[in-house]
Design a protein around this motif. Structure first.
Motif: not given
Length: 340
Positions: A179, A146, A73
């Motif tokens: 993330t 995501t 991320d």
């Protein structure tokens, strides 16, 4: 500026120097603070930050080849200095792996609102060029898609055209998602599809990451596939954990409680006893095997004994018959003498 103000500024600066010299700043404690805490306090002066060294390698993994894809991320919530720590984490992970065409292959998928495959499984057959490629990765900023990143990894990064080995080779396919936020798209269905296709998913949450989303993405058992760290500053601590999980280290050499022999299995070990011993119900200790003794007689001696017994029995029967005949004659004689 008036002399009074100049004197006041000078006095404050002297006081500040004295305070800084009295109270030492512990970088580890500061790094452990959450993002919300760090954004509201003044940043102390830390020692020089660690930088990524593409030349340094320290492989300790010599087994279990993988097709490994990192999904990272780089949305707006990940600050530039934090993204550099993610790249150091990737480089550390590469150092622990046995990288090569016939060993572990690595790819990186970078995502925010858009998704970019930074390099494929087939692109870098050695650690040095792979780590150089990691240094060139830039954050994409913007949102956190995501689910889209997982789909792109499944559809493009884990294909044979991109360098993944055929299913017939039996090479494990592993995705590690890193993330710090909540996905802005759906992750449950695409993650389930990825897992159904044979991809083992690890989910790493940082700071304000949504734990429910991490659980929806990760493979079972969740305790082994979901990780959380408070800040990007301590994400490197996960390297040893992943090394133990992915490298297939020798559990017997890492410590065991077998009394006799330790044997490795895929991710654990089991105990075995030396010859002449049996494994107890605790599956760890051993007991001496009970030996059953069976006496085998000489068949020749047995036959001779039986023949002797039979001969003796016949003789006794013959003697008994003769004795009975003598007794009968004696009785007849006594009767005859009685009549005289």
């Amino acid at each position: 500026m008036s002399p009074f103000i100049c004197s006041l500024i000078y006095g404050l600066s002297v006081l500040l120097v004295e305070v800084c010299g009295t109270y030492e700043v512990d970088p580890a404690k500061v790094a452990a603070q959450s993002y919300a805490q760090r954004r509201t306090v003044a940043r102390p002066q830390f020692p020089p930050l660690r930088t990524l060294n593409p030349a340094a390698t320290d492989s300790q993994c010599r087994s279990r080849p993988l097709d490994l894809v990192f999904i990272i991320d780089s949305s707006r919530s990940v600050r530039p200095i934090e993204f550099e720590k993610v790249k150091i984490f990737l480089a550390d992970m590469v150092d622990t792996l046995d990288v090569g065409p016939d060993a572990t292959r690595v790819a990186v998928v970078n995502y925010a609102s858009t998704v970019k495959i930074e390099f494929l499984l087939k692109d870098h057959p050695d650690k040095v060029t792979m780590k150089q490629a990691i240094t060139r990765i830039d954050p994409l900023a913007a949102g956190t898609m995501t689910g889209l990143a997982i789909k792109k990894a499944m559809d493009e990064a884990f294909t044979e055209q991109s360098g993944a080995r055929p299913v017939s080779k039996g090479i494990s396919k592993v995705a590690i998602i890193v993330t710090d936020g909540r996905p802005q798209d759906q992750v449950q269905e695409v993650s389930a599809a990825a897992r159904a296709s044979g991809i083992e998913i690890y989910a790493v949450g940082v700071d304000r990451a949504d734990m429910q989303s991490l659980r929806l993405m990760a493979s079972q058992p969740l305790d082994d596939h979901v990780f959380y760290v408070e800040t990007y500053g301590v994400i490197e601590k996960l390297t040893s954990k992943f090394q133990e999980t992915l490298c297939g280290l020798d559990p017997c050499t890492m410590g065991h409680d077998c009394e006799h022999i330790c044997l490795n299995s895929i991710s654990s070990y089991y105990c075995q006893c030396r010859e002449g011993y049996l494994l107890n119900v605790d599956k760890k200790t051993c007991s001496l095997k009970q030996v059953k003794v069976e006496v085998i007689q000489d068949p020749c001696k047995c036959e001779a004994r039986l023949a002797f017994q039979k001969q003796t029995q016949n003789s006794l029967q013959d003697l008994t018959a003769r004795l009975a005949e003598v007794t009968r004659k004696v009785e007849q004689l006594e009767i005859a003498l009685g009549h005289v």
